[in-house]
Enzyme design. Structure first.
Site, PDB file in Angstrom:
ATOM      1  N   HIS A   1       0.449  -1.331   0.216  1.00  0.00           N
ATOM      2  CA  HIS A   1       0.062   0.143   0.008  1.00  0.00           C
ATOM      3  C   HIS A   1       1.186   1.196  -0.311  1.00  0.00           C
ATOM      4  O   HIS A   1       0.582   2.649   0.066  1.00  0.00           O
ATOM      5  CB  HIS A   1      -0.997   0.059   1.256  1.00  0.00           C
TER       6      HIS A   1
HETATM    7  C1  UD1 Z   1      -2.145   5.039   6.366  1.00  0.00           C
HETATM    8  C2  UD1 Z   1      -0.629   5.558   7.338  1.00  0.00           C
HETATM    9  C3  UD1 Z   1       0.501   4.729   6.954  1.00  0.00           C
HETATM   10  C4  UD1 Z   1       0.162   2.931   7.509  1.00  0.00           C
HETATM   11  C5  UD1 Z   1      -1.539   2.600   6.484  1.00  0.00           C
HETATM   12  C6  UD1 Z   1      -2.462   1.585   7.156  1.00  0.00           C
HETATM   13  C7  UD1 Z   1       0.076   7.886   7.006  1.00  0.00           C
HETATM   14  C8  UD1 Z   1       0.543   8.960   6.405  1.00  0.00           C
HETATM   15  N1  UD1 Z   1      -0.147   6.975   6.580  1.00  0.00           N
HETATM   16  O1  UD1 Z   1      -2.024   4.737   5.329  1.00  0.00           O
HETATM   17  O2  UD1 Z   1       1.856   4.211   7.645  1.00  0.00           O
HETATM   18  O3  UD1 Z   1       1.000   1.865   7.230  1.00  0.00           O
HETATM   19  O4  UD1 Z   1      -2.830   3.796   7.066  1.00  0.00           O
HETATM   20  O5  UD1 Z   1      -3.333   1.129   6.264  1.00  0.00           O
HETATM   21  O6  UD1 Z   1      -1.047   8.250   8.122  1.00  0.00           O
HETATM   22  N2  UD1 Z   1      -9.005   4.395   2.088  1.00  0.00           N
HETATM   23  C9  UD1 Z   1     -10.485   4.364   2.400  1.00  0.00           C
HETATM   24  N3  UD1 Z   1     -10.868   4.289   3.498  1.00  0.00           N
HETATM   25  C10 UD1 Z   1     -10.345   4.068   4.516  1.00  0.00           C
HETATM   26  C11 UD1 Z   1      -8.738   4.717   4.690  1.00  0.00           C
HETATM   27  C12 UD1 Z   1      -8.731   4.957   3.089  1.00  0.00           C
HETATM   28  O7  UD1 Z   1     -10.885   3.533   1.573  1.00  0.00           O
HETATM   29  O8  UD1 Z   1     -11.425   3.808   5.868  1.00  0.00           O
HETATM   30  C13 UD1 Z   1      -7.956   4.960   1.053  1.00  0.00           C
HETATM   31  C14 UD1 Z   1      -8.402   6.731   0.793  1.00  0.00           C
HETATM   32  O9  UD1 Z   1      -9.210   6.787  -0.594  1.00  0.00           O
HETATM   33  C15 UD1 Z   1      -7.353   7.350   1.038  1.00  0.00           C
HETATM   34  C16 UD1 Z   1      -6.348   6.840   0.988  1.00  0.00           C
HETATM   35  O10 UD1 Z   1      -7.307   4.802   1.277  1.00  0.00           O
HETATM   36  O11 UD1 Z   1      -7.750   8.076   0.217  1.00  0.00           O
HETATM   37  C17 UD1 Z   1      -5.057   6.658   1.828  1.00  0.00           C
HETATM   38  O12 UD1 Z   1      -5.620   6.677   3.222  1.00  0.00           O
HETATM   39  P1  UD1 Z   1      -4.689   7.631   4.175  1.00  0.00           P
HETATM   40  O13 UD1 Z   1      -5.543   6.895   5.735  1.00  0.00           O
HETATM   41  O14 UD1 Z   1      -4.119   8.866   3.552  1.00  0.00           O
HETATM   42  O15 UD1 Z   1      -3.588   6.469   4.025  1.00  0.00           O
HETATM   43  P2  UD1 Z   1      -3.008   4.922   3.911  1.00  0.00           P
HETATM   44  O16 UD1 Z   1      -2.463   4.718   2.695  1.00  0.00           O
HETATM   45  O17 UD1 Z   1      -3.903   4.276   4.509  1.00  0.00           O
END
Ligand code: UD1
Length: 369
Positions: A209
């Site tokens: 991811h």
């Molecule tokens: C976050 C953490 C990362 C961790 C990861 C585990 C930061 C900077 N990054 O990354 O360190 O390893 O979580 O999963 O805090 N999304 C969904 N549903 C959700 C949450 C996110 O669909 O419940 C999608 C959205 O499109 C979003 C993308 O995932 O834009 C990224 O989510 P985000 O929380 O920004 O970072 P992660 O990649 O999940």
């Protein structure tokens, strides 16, 4: 201690939940002396990434959910700060506990520190020395403003000392995530594998991811091609992170996933217990996660990490982990070594013993007196 210590525990994203669960359990044992509430920032909100894991780990419902959701880093961090400030002003805690390195970690630590509330950072001191990773910025800044820094491995102690953190703030307690793993290993003892057509030791688990692997169409496309080649030799199980799935769809490369499905199981995020059942009986794991590197080291399962660096070097020096970055030749070479039983063994790093939350709460209790 005369009055009860008032603590706010903070979580935001999936990897935080396995770290806070044992701490809450331990704090509950000292209810006479510690009162605590749980704040979920809402950084992760999907059932698979959040609610399901809460249930499995028996974490109580958050007392407050800030509901920030997904947005740019600045917006997400800013929204959390605005909302969390209100929570602190209203609750007047003595201490907040933040874990890991996600945006929620730095956002809440920064708010508390400016309001004069002490901050405990669990999993302090880890450094990848790669400032293109958002987590590295979060780690450095959180450590700089924390009052109690709980470390998981020797490299973290060294990093903090080098950054000028006073020795009296650093507590080498071990890896709290392993407390959860040890606890859950008992729970899953009699359960089989979470998917029907899998056989012990005859499949590989893949999680991916990180922006460096999944945000560029060419990089992600090549990686999926490599997984397709590997799937000709061993069955793959790939629980896709929503970020990865979204990119596969928007880059128009779903066909590459279809090819892997011929000898692979592709799902959305799965629960913690299912993941543990999978990992513990896998032939190997391929990942870019931080936590999975540590869990496989504990379980003694070979782990190929698709990153150029790791903030968890003990998993390489002592454990079963190897770094290959985006170098697909190195990926294949290590894969072959594992398949031919020529891969290195490993041992469990010191203090990854299931008793870490006990040590942390004991330190907090003593130091806050
Ligand atoms: C976050 C953490 C990362 C961790 C990861 C585990 C930061 C900077 N990054 O990354 O360190 O390893 O979580 O999963 O805090 N999304 C969904 N549903 C959700 C949450 C996110 O669909 O419940 C999608 C959205 O499109 C979003 C993308 O995932 O834009 C990224 O989510 P985000 O929380 O920004 O970072 P992660 O990649 O999940």
């Amino acid at each position: 201690m005369n009055k009860r210590l008032k603590v706010i525990n903070v979580v935001g994203a999936r990897p935080n939940f396995m770290k806070i669960a044992p701490l809450i359990r331990e704090m509950n044992k000292r209810k006479d002396h510690i009162e605590h509430i749980l704040i979920h920032t809402g950084q992760h909100y999907d059932f698979g990434l959040s609610d399901n894991i809460f249930k499995q780990l028996e974490i109580p419902e958050p007392d407050i959910n800030l509901g920030v959701g997904s947005c740019s880093h600045a917006e997400q961090t800013g929204k959390i700060m605005i909302e969390f400030e209100k929570v602190i002003l209203q609750n007047q805690p003595d201490l907040i506990v933040v874990v890991g390195d996600v945006n929620s970690t730095i956002a809440c630590a920064l708010v508390a520190s400016k309001l004069g509330v002490r901050v405990a950072h669990v999993e302090a001191g880890l450094r990848s020395f790669d400032r293109t990773m958002p987590e590295e910025i979060n780690r450095i800044l959180t450590d700089a403003i924390s009052d109690f820094l709980f470390t998981t491995e020797e490299s973290a102690n060294e990093n903090l000392k080098r950054e000028g953190i006073p020795l009296g703030k650093i507590f080498f307690v071990g890896n709290v995530m392993i407390d959860t793993l040890v606890d859950c290993l008992h729970k899953i003892e009699d359960n089989g594998l979470p998917f029907d057509d899998l056989k012990n030791g005859e499949y590989a688990v893949i999680t991916l991811h990180r922006p460096s692997n999944v945000d560029d169409p060419e990089v992600l496309g090549n990686i999926l091609e490599a997984f397709h080649s590997i799937s000709k030799k061993i069955k793959l199980v790939i629980p896709l992170h929503p970020r990865t799935l979204k990119n596969i769809e928007s880059f128009g490369i779903k066909n590459k996933i279809e090819k892997i499905k011929k000898n692979g199981i592709i799902t959305g995020p799965i629960g913690y217990l299912e993941m543990l059942r999978l990992n513990k009986s896998a032939r190997l794991v391929i990942t870019d996660s931080g936590g999975v590197q540590e869990e496989t080291t504990y379980l003694g399962i070979p782990c190929i990490t698709m990153r150029e660096n790791t903030e968890r070097p003990s998993t390489i020096q002592m454990g079963t982990n190897v770094l290959v970055g985006n170098d697909l030749d190195a990926l294949f070479m290590n894969f072959e070594k594992i398949m031919s039983n020529g891969y290195k063994g490993g041992r469990i790093p010191p203090l990854w013993d299931g008793k870490v939350s006990e040590r942390i709460v004991e330190v907090l209790f003593r130091m806050m007196d």
